[in-house]
Scaffold this active site. Structure first.
Site, PDB file in Angstrom:
ATOM      1  N   THR A 153      -3.130  12.752  -4.489  1.00  0.00           N
ATOM      2  CA  THR A 153      -4.545  12.711  -4.850  1.00  0.00           C
ATOM      3  C   THR A 153      -5.408  12.647  -3.587  1.00  0.00           C
ATOM      4  O   THR A 153      -6.467  13.268  -3.503  1.00  0.00           O
ATOM      5  CB  THR A 153      -4.823  11.501  -5.748  1.00  0.00           C
ATOM      6  OG1 THR A 153      -4.023  11.616  -6.935  1.00  0.00           O
ATOM      7  CG2 THR A 153      -6.288  11.425  -6.130  1.00  0.00           C
TER       8      THR A 153
ATOM      9  N   HIS B 290       0.874  -1.172   0.000  1.00  0.00           N
ATOM     10  CA  HIS B 290       0.000   0.000   0.000  1.00  0.00           C
ATOM     11  C   HIS B 290       0.909   1.218   0.000  1.00  0.00           C
ATOM     12  O   HIS B 290       1.757   1.369   0.885  1.00  0.00           O
ATOM     13  CB  HIS B 290      -0.910   0.001   1.234  1.00  0.00           C
ATOM     14  CG  HIS B 290      -1.875   1.142   1.249  1.00  0.00           C
ATOM     15  ND1 HIS B 290      -2.580   1.499   2.377  1.00  0.00           N
ATOM     16  CD2 HIS B 290      -2.249   2.002   0.288  1.00  0.00           C
ATOM     17  CE1 HIS B 290      -3.347   2.537   2.096  1.00  0.00           C
ATOM     18  NE2 HIS B 290      -3.160   2.866   0.836  1.00  0.00           N
ATOM     19  N   ASP B 291       0.755   2.094  -0.962  1.00  0.00           N
ATOM     20  CA  ASP B 291       1.707   3.203  -1.113  1.00  0.00           C
ATOM     21  C   ASP B 291       1.804   4.055   0.152  1.00  0.00           C
ATOM     22  O   ASP B 291       2.879   4.590   0.462  1.00  0.00           O
ATOM     23  CB  ASP B 291       1.386   4.061  -2.340  1.00  0.00           C
ATOM     24  CG  ASP B 291      -0.059   4.546  -2.395  1.00  0.00           C
ATOM     25  OD1 ASP B 291      -0.812   4.353  -1.420  1.00  0.00           O
ATOM     26  OD2 ASP B 291      -0.440   5.122  -3.437  1.00  0.00           O
ATOM     27  N   THR B 292       0.716   4.165   0.909  1.00  0.00           N
ATOM     28  CA  THR B 292       0.785   4.945   2.146  1.00  0.00           C
ATOM     29  C   THR B 292       1.667   4.252   3.177  1.00  0.00           C
ATOM     30  O   THR B 292       2.379   4.908   3.944  1.00  0.00           O
ATOM     31  CB  THR B 292      -0.618   5.181   2.726  1.00  0.00           C
ATOM     32  OG1 THR B 292      -1.459   5.715   1.705  1.00  0.00           O
ATOM     33  CG2 THR B 292      -0.573   6.165   3.880  1.00  0.00           C
TER      34      THR B 292
ATOM     35  N   GLY C 206       3.584  14.166  -2.965  1.00  0.00           N
ATOM     36  CA  GLY C 206       3.550  15.193  -3.999  1.00  0.00           C
ATOM     37  C   GLY C 206       3.161  16.567  -3.500  1.00  0.00           C
ATOM     38  O   GLY C 206       3.586  17.582  -4.056  1.00  0.00           O
TER      39      GLY C 206
ATOM     40  N   ASN D 224      -8.780   9.531   6.019  1.00  0.00           N
ATOM     41  CA  ASN D 224      -8.707   9.827   4.584  1.00  0.00           C
ATOM     42  C   ASN D 224      -9.376  11.169   4.306  1.00  0.00           C
ATOM     43  O   ASN D 224     -10.523  11.395   4.708  1.00  0.00           O
ATOM     44  CB  ASN D 224      -9.434   8.751   3.779  1.00  0.00           C
ATOM     45  CG  ASN D 224      -8.558   7.565   3.471  1.00  0.00           C
ATOM     46  OD1 ASN D 224      -7.645   7.265   4.219  1.00  0.00           O
ATOM     47  ND2 ASN D 224      -8.835   6.888   2.383  1.00  0.00           N
TER      48      ASN D 224
END
Length: 462
Positions: free
Chosen positions: A239, A216-218, A382, A276
């Site tokens: 995003t 999971h990128d997080t 980002g 989130n």
């Protein structure tokens, strides 16, 4: 991304970049997984010889394989509408409070659990012999070996965060066959070797091992938070904004559920306790509507616009779907009795103020619910390129913000591989290496937080 790691150096280089364009078919919104896999192969070819490969991606989405291991259609996109109303049906079998007490996962309409419930009864699902989450699917195509990496599995709402294993009793009550999932893997576990066909297509010399990372990128991004000690909050920006704390145990209280915090699993027994938030998706969608206007110009206009004139709830599911974002933001301002932003610069300022306000609420709520005070907020991903957002976040939280690294997910991915191959030490050692090698920017809070408290009251008003 190619990483080069030693005990005293950490370098990251972009080897290849490719688009990720979901496709709307007659059946709904789908990921173009074949194009993504082709991009992975192109990236391996461009990167050149490697000692290890690791894959991370977004969470919750999956591919279905038949008994022969063939993919049954393109994976469904989490923004697809097939889960509309599904959660309420699931809750008739297991109430939402029981689901949270068992899994600690926040409510989101696209959780894997609800996607599986939506798929049940379809012809495609009836043929399925295996469910592979997206990074595990790509790993399978590279190696021929199947597994389910734990940090990503924890987003399915089918893992017990206390035992860090499948919540089998819950799955049985919901009629979900956990045998559809491949065996669990931990970050750092071996995930196979690149298949001979992959070596031939990419020009790499074998054997090349694939290593399970925080897929999971997080999870990978939080592993790359350059923190010293435990008194920190993090915001993984892109995003989405994922804002919260790193804990050693989940928070499974009813108050935590009501605040919509999730308990996702991280490296070395940690828990990512976070909320989130819609994130820079709001601005990305506006840019698309405006014809991809130059971001630098938009941010300069936003910086000159009045502060906190209008704010929206950046966690509102009303902003989840793509399309007509400027109109939806202005409508939300109008409906709440606030001034309506008229120019792209004013709408951008509304978005950034709203995100900073959402960051403030998440950081404050997480500290209160977990009993875990913090002294600094680390912003990674980002959004670190957006100096205005970083400064507004420091102002809103009343805490210093340390921004960087930008490519946190890739760095966390690389560091887990490097650790598995004996090049770096524990999580603390990984973070010390990041502090020594990565550019970081510190933002001090300006002014008081009274105006941010006032803006919060506007969102709380009926």
């Amino acid at each position: 991304m190619t990483g080069r790691v030693s005990p005293d150096s950490l370098e990251l280089t972009e080897a290849h970049r490719f688009p990720n364009r979901p496709v709307r078919t007659p059946e709904g919104l789908r990921w173009d997984i074949l194009a993504l896999y082709a991009g992975v192969l192109d990236g391996l070819r461009a990167a050149g010889q490697a000692d290890s490969v690791g894959i991370d991606s977004w969470a919750v989405d999956y591919g279905l394989l038949d008994a022969d291991g063939a993919l049954l259609g393109n994976p469904v996109h989490y923004r697809d509408g097939r889960t509309d109303g599904v959660a309420e049906k699931v809750w008739t079998s297991v109430p939402a409070a029981e689901l949270y007490a068992a899994t600690g996962v926040q409510y989101a309409p696209f959780n894997t659990l609800y996607q599986l419930a939506a798929a049940a009864g379809t012809a495609q699902f009836a043929q399925a012999a295996r469910v592979l989450l997206v990074p595990d699917l790509l790993t399978y195509w590279l190696t021929g070996e199947q597994g389910t990496e734990l940090t990503n599995a924890s987003t399915t709402q089918l893992i017990d965060p206390r035992t860090r294993t499948w919540a089998s009793g819950l799955a049985e009550r919901l009629g979900i066959d956990l045998g559809l999932f491949a065996p669990l893997r931990q970050p750092g576990d071996p995930a196979g070797l690149l298949r001979p066909e992959v070596l031939e297509e990419t020009g790499l010399r074998g054997p090349v091992p694939v290593t399970a990372v925080g897929s999971h990128d997080t999870a990978s991004a939080v592993a790359a938070v350059p923190a010293a000690g435990e008194r920190f909050a993090y915001i993984c920006t892109g995003t989405w904004s994922l804002a919260g704390l790193e804990l050693d145990a989940p928070v499974l209280t009813e108050e935590s559920r009501a605040a919509n915090f999730t308990n996702e699993l991280g490296l070395d027994g940690t828990v990512r306790y976070l909320r989130n938030i819609m994130g820079l998706w709001l601005l990305q969608e506006c840019q698309r509507a405006w014809g991809e206007r130059d971001l630098g110009a938009l941010l300069r206009e936003a910086a000159a616009a009045p502060a906190l004139r209008s704010v929206v709830d950046a966690g509102d599911a009303a902003f989840l779907a793509p399309g007509r974002m400027p109109e939806r933001i202005t409508a939300a301002c109008r409906d709440s009795g606030q001034p309506v932003p008229g120019t792209p610069g004013e709408i951008t300022r509304c978005i950034l103020d709203s995100l900073a306000l959402a960051h403030r609420r998440a950081v404050q709520d997480a500290q209160r619910l977990a009993g875990h005070p913090v002294d600094v907020v680390h912003v990674v991903g980002g959004g670190t390129r957006n100096a205005l957002l970083c400064q507004l976040t420091a102002d809103a939280c009343g805490l210093p913000v340390v921004a960087g690294p930008t490519e946190a997910a890739a760095l966390g991915n690389v560091l887990v591989q490097a650790r598995a191959h004996g090049l770096v030490g524990d999580l603390t050692g990984m973070r010390r290496l990041l502090v020594r090698t990565q550019p970081l920017t510190r933002y001090e809070p300006r002014g008081g937080t009274e105006r941010w408290r006032e803006a919060e009251t506007r969102l709380a008003a009926p």
